[in-house]
Scaffold this motif. Sequence first.
Motif, PDB file in Angstrom:
ATOM      1  N   ALA A 300      -7.622  36.977   5.376  1.00 10.09           N
ATOM      2  CA  ALA A 300      -6.550  37.676   6.312  1.00 10.09           C
ATOM      3  C   ALA A 300      -7.218  37.869   7.747  1.00 10.09           C
ATOM      4  O   ALA A 300      -6.426  37.210   8.484  1.00 10.09           O
ATOM      5  CB  ALA A 300      -6.294  39.280   5.938  1.00 10.09           C
ATOM      6  N   PHE A 335      -4.320  35.393   0.067  1.00 13.82           N
ATOM      7  CA  PHE A 335      -3.086  36.373  -0.265  1.00 13.82           C
ATOM      8  C   PHE A 335      -2.530  36.468  -1.625  1.00 13.82           C
ATOM      9  O   PHE A 335      -1.919  37.072  -2.147  1.00 13.82           O
ATOM     10  CB  PHE A 335      -2.232  36.027   1.010  1.00 13.82           C
ATOM     11  CG  PHE A 335      -2.860  36.184   2.178  1.00 13.82           C
ATOM     12  CD1 PHE A 335      -2.687  37.621   2.918  1.00 13.82           C
ATOM     13  CD2 PHE A 335      -3.167  35.154   3.102  1.00 13.82           C
ATOM     14  CE1 PHE A 335      -3.138  37.943   4.162  1.00 13.82           C
ATOM     15  CE2 PHE A 335      -3.688  35.516   4.470  1.00 13.82           C
ATOM     16  CZ  PHE A 335      -3.408  36.697   4.938  1.00 13.82           C
ATOM     17  N   SER A 411      -1.251  41.843   8.370  1.00 16.42           N
ATOM     18  CA  SER A 411      -1.705  41.582   6.860  1.00 16.42           C
ATOM     19  C   SER A 411      -3.030  41.930   6.893  1.00 16.42           C
ATOM     20  O   SER A 411      -3.544  42.259   5.732  1.00 16.42           O
ATOM     21  CB  SER A 411      -1.409  40.016   6.634  1.00 16.42           C
ATOM     22  OG  SER A 411      -2.397  39.495   7.558  1.00 16.42           O
TER      23      SER A 411
END
Length: 432
Positions: A300, A335, A411
């Motif tokens: 991220a 992710f 995120s």
Amino acid sequence: MRRWRDPVRWRWVLWATMGIAFLLVNTNRLSTAVLAANLMAAFETTGTQLGTLHAVFFWVYAVMQIPTGLLADHVGPRCTATIGAAVMSVGTIGFAIADSYLVAVLARGLVGLGGSVIFVCILRFCATWFRADEFATMSGLTFTLSGFGGVLATTPLAIAVGAVGWRVSIGSVGVAGFVAAVAVFALVRDTPAKAGFEPLEGVPQRETVTNAQLRSSLTAVLCDPLVWVVSIMLFCITGVNLTLFGLWGVPYVVQMYDVSVTTASTITLLGSVGIMTGPPAIGWLSDRLERRMELIVAGAGCFTACLAVIAAVGSSPLVVVGAVFFLTGFLQGAFLLGYAVVKDRHPSNASGISTGTVNFGAFVGAAILPTVMGWALDTYWTGDLTGGVRVYTPLGYRIAFAIATAAGAISFCCAIWLYRHERTACRTARGT
């Protein structure tokens, strides 16, 4: 042929068969970038309208994720994926022959309706045919197949459009989808037992769940805060990547660097190459190290930094743009570990519900961000047109990438929350 009666080998054939259908889903959802100029000219759209045409696929896709999880758990992945692939193909052909913007929007929505079930069905299939410690690897490999679909939606599609036109090219994708639907129905089976095999070693048997079990599992998933944090994280990453590689990436490169659509599509192709290589590599590493959260946090942070380069500099050298596209695709693998995190927290017979729920968040992002970025581009548009297509300003594109960077930062905050949540849970477990 005898060796293919080995279930450990045969499961790869079945997975690849479903994977081809998912490949075509990705071709459909990323094709708008190459077709952007054609669609703007054919339907006389603004950037916001084009973003909406692109996004309607993802709105329908997102809404269907929780129902898809229920279907995959209750009906089974084989029938659900077969019907989905057939519906997607009807929509694809309808989009190819659309004679108005409204018809194109409706057809694009039908493509999203059919395509919405494929990924969750593959994950449900993997939960039945593969061990738990193989799940992150299989999720990554599934995205590798989707990456091939993304590659087809770049330079090969641009070449095909130049040769036979966009309508024939997209119609051909629809025909291929019907072939995939037939193959899924003919070959895939929901469990090893239904394929005539003994249970696989290390793979727990999963029976079709009852309605009462479905309701209980759905309640547990929806009340889990970790599920929603993962959903927000995937909202950001999926929304950004599908917006860049599926819509605004090609126009950005064409208009900022004065190159052809074919050349620009080669740059966005690097994003699909990243998706092909990053998820399986990071998934494999996660399964081997038995680590999820640390990789998510690192991914991220790097993802956000890459997008910030273009937002801050604007017209970076084209090689830098290509590198950013590749890295954002590659880092998607970090992710995707969120799917494994959620799956590990809930019963195996509810894997469709849990993965479908977080997938809902992912594709709401893919539905919202294209329109938001299109609105930003329209806001800073100065009225320039070329061949009926709007030419956007460097400032407009920088604002669009700033929006993407902000999504990346969100995120990253989600990843930090997940990491701290896991650390707290581990300390609590040791204390008891």
